[in-house]
Enzyme design. Structure first.
Site, PDB file in Angstrom:
ATOM      1  N   ILE A 130       0.797  -1.269   0.051  1.00  0.00           N
ATOM      2  CA  ILE A 130       0.088  -0.171   0.165  1.00  0.00           C
ATOM      3  C   ILE A 130       0.767   1.218   0.042  1.00  0.00           C
ATOM      4  O   ILE A 130       0.314   2.261  -0.372  1.00  0.00           O
ATOM      5  CB  ILE A 130      -0.910  -0.009   1.072  1.00  0.00           C
ATOM      6  CG1 ILE A 130      -2.155   0.871   0.953  1.00  0.00           C
ATOM      7  CG2 ILE A 130      -0.204   0.324   2.673  1.00  0.00           C
ATOM      8  CD1 ILE A 130      -3.318   0.561   2.136  1.00  0.00           C
ATOM      9  N   GLN A 186      10.471  -4.446  11.120  1.00  0.00           N
ATOM     10  CA  GLN A 186       9.070  -5.267  10.900  1.00  0.00           C
ATOM     11  C   GLN A 186       7.943  -4.343  11.655  1.00  0.00           C
ATOM     12  O   GLN A 186       8.165  -4.352  12.845  1.00  0.00           O
ATOM     13  CB  GLN A 186       9.358  -6.799  11.537  1.00  0.00           C
ATOM     14  CG  GLN A 186       7.849  -7.445  11.135  1.00  0.00           C
ATOM     15  CD  GLN A 186       7.993  -8.890  11.745  1.00  0.00           C
ATOM     16  OE1 GLN A 186       9.136  -9.455  12.263  1.00  0.00           O
ATOM     17  NE2 GLN A 186       7.050  -9.699  11.313  1.00  0.00           N
ATOM     18  N   HIS A 235       6.567 -11.676   6.036  1.00  0.00           N
ATOM     19  CA  HIS A 235       5.994 -11.363   4.799  1.00  0.00           C
ATOM     20  C   HIS A 235       7.552 -10.973   4.118  1.00  0.00           C
ATOM     21  O   HIS A 235       8.576 -10.624   4.745  1.00  0.00           O
ATOM     22  CB  HIS A 235       5.299 -10.142   4.349  1.00  0.00           C
ATOM     23  CG  HIS A 235       5.639  -9.067   5.491  1.00  0.00           C
ATOM     24  ND1 HIS A 235       5.350  -9.137   6.762  1.00  0.00           N
ATOM     25  CD2 HIS A 235       6.179  -7.881   5.301  1.00  0.00           C
ATOM     26  CE1 HIS A 235       5.955  -7.833   7.380  1.00  0.00           C
ATOM     27  NE2 HIS A 235       6.442  -7.066   6.418  1.00  0.00           N
ATOM     28  N   LEU A 236       7.479 -11.431   2.699  1.00  0.00           N
ATOM     29  CA  LEU A 236       8.511 -11.029   1.889  1.00  0.00           C
ATOM     30  C   LEU A 236       8.397  -9.806   1.122  1.00  0.00           C
ATOM     31  O   LEU A 236       7.391  -9.998   0.284  1.00  0.00           O
ATOM     32  CB  LEU A 236       8.807 -12.446   1.026  1.00  0.00           C
ATOM     33  CG  LEU A 236      10.025 -12.671   0.359  1.00  0.00           C
ATOM     34  CD1 LEU A 236      11.124 -12.747   0.919  1.00  0.00           C
ATOM     35  CD2 LEU A 236       9.763 -14.023  -0.467  1.00  0.00           C
TER      36      LEU A 236
HETATM   37  P1  AMP Z   1       7.441  -4.488   7.525  1.00  0.00           P
HETATM   38  O1  AMP Z   1       7.751  -2.921   7.934  1.00  0.00           O
HETATM   39  O2  AMP Z   1       8.450  -5.143   6.891  1.00  0.00           O
HETATM   40  O3  AMP Z   1       6.450  -5.073   8.510  1.00  0.00           O
HETATM   41  O4  AMP Z   1       6.363  -4.021   6.071  1.00  0.00           O
HETATM   42  C1  AMP Z   1       4.853  -3.855   6.478  1.00  0.00           C
HETATM   43  C2  AMP Z   1       4.382  -3.429   5.176  1.00  0.00           C
HETATM   44  O5  AMP Z   1       3.347  -3.606   4.739  1.00  0.00           O
HETATM   45  C3  AMP Z   1       4.774  -2.132   4.714  1.00  0.00           C
HETATM   46  O6  AMP Z   1       5.813  -1.789   3.452  1.00  0.00           O
HETATM   47  C4  AMP Z   1       3.427  -1.396   4.484  1.00  0.00           C
HETATM   48  O7  AMP Z   1       3.328  -0.379   3.582  1.00  0.00           O
HETATM   49  C5  AMP Z   1       2.713  -2.675   4.120  1.00  0.00           C
HETATM   50  N1  AMP Z   1       1.282  -2.577   4.560  1.00  0.00           N
HETATM   51  C6  AMP Z   1       0.496  -2.412   5.690  1.00  0.00           C
HETATM   52  N2  AMP Z   1      -0.840  -2.784   5.456  1.00  0.00           N
HETATM   53  C7  AMP Z   1      -0.901  -2.718   4.319  1.00  0.00           C
HETATM   54  C8  AMP Z   1      -2.273  -2.960   3.280  1.00  0.00           C
HETATM   55  N3  AMP Z   1      -3.081  -3.137   4.125  1.00  0.00           N
HETATM   56  N4  AMP Z   1      -2.177  -3.479   2.292  1.00  0.00           N
HETATM   57  C9  AMP Z   1      -0.764  -3.446   1.579  1.00  0.00           C
HETATM   58  N5  AMP Z   1       0.290  -3.409   2.211  1.00  0.00           N
HETATM   59  C10 AMP Z   1       0.229  -2.815   3.419  1.00  0.00           C
END
Ligand code: AMP
Ligand code: ZN
Length: 117
Positions: free
Chosen positions: A34, A97, A103-104
């Site tokens: 997003i 995180q 997640h990748l």
């Molecule tokens: P991390 O910082 O590695 O935990 O990455 C989490 C990622 O999830 C970030 O890049 C956010 O932009 C993404 N994210 C959070 N909520 C959503 C959502 N509803 N749809 C798509 N991506 C998301």
């Protein structure tokens, strides 16, 4: 489990939060981030709620392997494979995180510095 009920990626997997989904099968989901950090920024997540790398069990080996396979498939389908791409797992809060569901990150479409910030 309360964690699962509140987990944003579990909600995406269940269709409770909309996402631009590129791939979904029994075990793995891929959708556009997003808040993209590159022209291509796709997230590959297991359907099963696995919080981080430490939470991966021996029974999850196939799921984790599939995550990499889906990353490769997305690279082929979106045609950025030839340009190179970076896979990132931010594991644990100090490493960046934010979402506690494994997640990748698949990033492409620009050059990337090393070491990462
Ligand atoms: P991390 O910082 O590695 O935990 O990455 C989490 C990622 O999830 C970030 O890049 C956010 O932009 C993404 N994210 C959070 N909520 C959503 C959502 N509803 N749809 C798509 N991506 C998301
Ligand atoms: Zn989850």
């Amino acid at each position: 489990m309360a964690d699962v009920e509140e987990c944003v990626f579990c909600k995406v997997a269940r269709g409770k939060i909309p996402a631009y989904i590129l791939h979904k099968d029994e075990h793995v989901l891929a959708f556009h981030d997003i808040n993209p950090q590159a022209p291509v920024h796709v997230l590959i997540v297991p359907i099963k709620h696995i919080t981080d790398l430490e939470a991966i069990g021996a029974e999850d080996a196939d799921i984790v392997a599939r995550m990499f396979g889906v990353a490769r498939k997305v690279a082929q389908e979106l045609r950025f494979e030839a340009n190179g791409y970076r896979l990132v797992i931010n594991n644990g809060r100090p490493a960046g995180q934010i979402v506690p569901h494994l997640h990748l990150h698949v990033l492409s479409g620009r050059s990337f510095g090393w070491p990462p910030g």
